[in-house]
Design an enzyme around this catalytic site. Structure first.
Site, PDB file in Angstrom:
ATOM      1  N   CYS A   1      44.115  41.223  45.666  1.00  0.00           N
ATOM      2  CA  CYS A   1      44.407  42.658  45.663  1.00  0.00           C
ATOM      3  C   CYS A   1      43.848  43.341  44.417  1.00  0.00           C
ATOM      4  O   CYS A   1      44.208  42.964  43.296  1.00  0.00           O
ATOM      5  CB  CYS A   1      45.917  42.875  45.729  1.00  0.00           C
ATOM      6  SG  CYS A   1      46.397  44.611  45.551  1.00  0.00           S
TER       7      CYS A   1
ATOM      8  N   TYR B   1      38.274  50.951  51.467  1.00  0.00           N
ATOM      9  CA  TYR B   1      39.293  50.728  52.492  1.00  0.00           C
ATOM     10  C   TYR B   1      39.253  51.836  53.546  1.00  0.00           C
ATOM     11  O   TYR B   1      39.443  51.581  54.743  1.00  0.00           O
ATOM     12  CB  TYR B   1      40.685  50.664  51.851  1.00  0.00           C
ATOM     13  CG  TYR B   1      40.938  49.400  51.082  1.00  0.00           C
ATOM     14  CD1 TYR B   1      41.486  48.282  51.710  1.00  0.00           C
ATOM     15  CD2 TYR B   1      40.636  49.307  49.720  1.00  0.00           C
ATOM     16  CE1 TYR B   1      41.727  47.113  51.008  1.00  0.00           C
ATOM     17  CE2 TYR B   1      40.864  48.144  49.012  1.00  0.00           C
ATOM     18  CZ  TYR B   1      41.407  47.051  49.660  1.00  0.00           C
ATOM     19  OH  TYR B   1      41.637  45.889  48.957  1.00  0.00           O
TER      20      TYR B   1
END
Length: 322
Positions: A48, A182
């Site tokens: 992440c 994203y």
């Protein structure tokens, strides 16, 4: 396969990331989290970018012995909801908190919590509850509220005279690059994808030019902005370029950005916290947009990572400014 919740996909196909719920800042005020060594644990996963930047800052500032860390598996657990699991640890439990899934710490904080349990999550060791998951602010707080625990000669990543400029640039980096990849990868319409895709490369082009004459984003001084840009650059060629279809250029195709990324990678705190294998496993074996989406369960062999240790020559820009 884990899935991004469809509630985060708008009617026009745009990906709209969920908001963070736990925002209480660290400090000495009445309604702030007390700054105390050994009181908190950061839950993260090496895949992440939001969590990675907190881990980088923690190491740069020498806070490893002040705030502990628990690492979740890069692969999502096979559950009926999105979660992170501690399957890297003995008995599949975090050794200090005794939990199997990160969602347990979220539900201790709010039994009615309905969002995705995200990383990073800062957990109070005494209660086992998540007390802050606001990745937008957490590095700033380590850089300021935790300053009395910084190691000697720690870099000043958030200097007072640059704070407004750093926040402005970070906002742009987040929208167009960090989250931009994203928004392209999770888009559910051609228009939403194209808008995000164009934003990513427009911003990368601008930063390529900015870094032509300065070693770091703010000149000779390493700052929070460099940390935030690095985490996406490190994942770009190895994952985003293919998995998220942001394939106009690789970072290796940008001379300044590529040398800059290598410069940071070779700086203690950056490369030694970067796990390319975990990153590839997550983005190619574990990430989908929704329950009906599928990706090939093939782990790419490339790209070659040896080039990350090549000489970067960026130190010449430091001498040039002085």
């Amino acid at each position: 396969m884990s899935a991004i919740k469809t509630v985060e996909i708008e009617a026009n196909g745009k990906y709209n990331r969920q908001k963070n719920q736990f925002h209480t800042p660290f400090g000495e005020g009445l309604n702030e989290l007390p700054v105390a060594p050994g009181k908190y644990r950061i839950l993260w996963s090496a895949v992440c970018p939001w969590a990675h930047r907190l881990i980088i800052v923690r190491k740069l500032l020498g806070l490893e012995y002040v705030i502990s860390v628990g690492e979740a598996d890069p692969l999502r657990p096979p559950l009926d909801h999105i979660d992170w699991a501690f399957t890297l640890d003995e008995n599949h439990l975090d050794p200090l908190l005794g939990i199997q899934y990160i969602s347990e710490a979220y539900l201790k904080a709010d039994p009615h919590y309905k969002g995705r349990p995200t990383v990073p999550a800062v957990v109070d060791m005494e209660t086992g509850k998540v007390v802050n998951n606001d990745y937008h602010e957490l590095t700033y707080q380590l850089e300021t509220a935790w300053s009395k625990f910084h190691k000697k000669n720690a870099p000043n990543l958030f200097p007072v005279e640059l704070q407004e400029q750093i926040r402005q640039l970070n906002e742009r980096i987040f929208h167009d690059i960090n989250n931009g990849v994203y928004r392209a990868g999770f888009a559910r319409s051609q228009e939403a994808y194209a808008e995000a895709y164009d934003g990513v490369f427009q911003c990368l082009d601008e930063l390529e030019e900015r870094l032509a004459t300065r070693r770091y984003l703010f000149g000779n001084q390493l700052t929070d902005s460099d940390v935030r840009l690095y985490v996406t650059l490190a994942r770009f060629d190895v994952a985003y370029y293919t998995a998220f279809r942001v394939n106009q250029k690789r970072i290796k195709d940008y001379p300044n950005l590529w040398a800059y990324a290598r410069d940071l990678y070779q700086t203690p705190g950056f490369g030694d916290t970067t796990n390319f294998e975990a990153i590839k496993k997550h983005y190619f074996l574990s990430t989908t947009i929704d329950a009906e989406s599928t990706v090939s369960k093939i782990l790419p062999k490339g790209p070659s990572l040896e080039d990350w240790n090549m000489a970067h020559g960026r130190e010449k820009l430091t001498r040039k400014e002085e």
